[in-house]
Write an enzyme that holds these catalytic residues in place. Structure first.
Site, PDB file in Angstrom:
ATOM      1  N   HIS A  85       3.918  -8.464  -0.079  1.00  0.00           N
ATOM      2  CA  HIS A  85       4.415  -7.100   0.103  1.00  0.00           C
ATOM      3  C   HIS A  85       5.883  -7.168   0.536  1.00  0.00           C
ATOM      4  CE1 HIS A  85       4.965  -3.058   1.686  1.00  0.00           C
ATOM      5  NE2 HIS A  85       3.946  -2.720   0.908  1.00  0.00           N
ATOM      6  N   GLU A 133       7.273  -2.267  -6.486  1.00  0.00           N
ATOM      7  CA  GLU A 133       7.632  -1.332  -5.414  1.00  0.00           C
ATOM      8  C   GLU A 133       9.106  -1.498  -5.071  1.00  0.00           C
ATOM      9  OE1 GLU A 133       4.048  -0.147  -2.622  1.00  0.00           O
ATOM     10  OE2 GLU A 133       5.145  -1.843  -1.859  1.00  0.00           O
TER      11      GLU A 133
HETATM   12  O1  G3P Z   1       2.184  -0.734   0.080  1.00  0.00           O
HETATM   13  C1  G3P Z   1       2.556   0.553  -0.235  1.00  0.00           C
HETATM   14  C2  G3P Z   1       3.825   0.944   0.371  1.00  0.00           C
HETATM   15  O2  G3P Z   1       4.789  -0.028   0.534  1.00  0.00           O
HETATM   16  C3  G3P Z   1       4.383   2.219  -0.127  1.00  0.00           C
HETATM   17  O3  G3P Z   1       4.628   2.923   1.029  1.00  0.00           O
HETATM   18  O4  G3P Z   1       4.839   4.912   2.401  1.00  0.00           O
HETATM   19  O5  G3P Z   1       6.125   4.717   0.279  1.00  0.00           O
HETATM   20  O6  G3P Z   1       3.662   5.070   0.202  1.00  0.00           O
HETATM   21  P1  G3P Z   1       4.832   4.498   0.942  1.00  0.00           P
END
Ligand code: G3P
Length: 214
Positions: A85, A133
């Site tokens: 992550h 991400e």
């Molecule tokens: O692991 C999911 C995360 O990093 C995304 O966070 O708060 O943007 O949904 P968020």
């Protein structure tokens, strides 16, 4: 769609959120799961929700003080684990080792990456899924599908170019059902999200809204 709710170290009640995920999972064709902190895995798994770890280390049984052993995570009730992550970054060799450790313990794996180029590398490691991400969008409430849809499409292409079996998830800023639908339209088979549920006043309502259009 796979909806994986990462609780990070947010000060939410992990069991209450887990029960909400479990209950909303019963109402939808989507697959919902929750990733609590390691210390909460057992209590969360006891609710019956699909439970994931946030991390496992590239280690085996032995002298590894402070590490997360894949077998222990599985014994605590996890059926899968995130790896690499953005908030728990690993070297490539350690990502590889963590995927192997997870596979040894029969844990499903999602390897996270920041961008499509890294997704290509992650997809080569044999995990079940990869998740793109963009770090700058995490926790912003602005979904990657809106801020930079090319990132999702390019990640899907990069993963497919390496391993046609690997699933691609996307995450960062996802908080509404429309965001989940948009992720699917861009080729993602699931989403990773955290603050939209873990910081919601009413996690059940937040989850219902997420899966409603699916
Ligand atoms: O692991 C999911 C995360 O990093 C995304 O966070 O708060 O943007 O949904 P968020």
């Amino acid at each position: 769609m796979f909806v994986l709710v990462n609780l990070k170290t947010y000060p939410c009640d992990p069991v209450a959120v887990a029960e909400a995920v479990r209950d909303v999972n019963e109402t939808t064709d989507a697959r919902l799961a929750v990733a609590p902190q390691a210390a909460h895995l057992e209590r969360v798994a006891e609710t019956g929700v699909e439970t994931w770890a946030q991390h496992v280390d590239p280690i085996d049984y032995g002298s590894n003080t402070g590490h997360a052993l894949a077998e222990s995570v599985a014994e605590a009730g996890a059926v899968g684990t995130l790896i690499n992550h953005s908030e728990q970054r690993l070297k490539l060799a350690d990502i590889d080792g963590s995927v192997q450790a997870a596979q040894r313990a029969d844990l499903e794996t999602v390897v996270c990456a920041n961008n499509p180029a890294q997704i290509g590398a992650a997809a080569a490691l044999g995990s079940d899924a990869v998740a793109v991400e963009p770090p700058e969008l995490i926790g912003t409430g602005t979904p990657v599908s809106q801020a930079d849809p090319d990132v999702v499409e390019d990640a899907v292409d990069a993963a497919a170019g390496v391993d046609s079996e690997v699933s691609v998830l996307c995450g960062a800023g996802i908080s509404t059902g429309d965001d989940v639908v948009a992720a699917g339209e861009l080729g993602a088979e699931g989403v990773l999200l955290a603050s939209g549920v873990a910081k919601a006043d009413d996690p059940t309502a937040a989850l219902e809204a997420l899966v409603d259009p699916l």
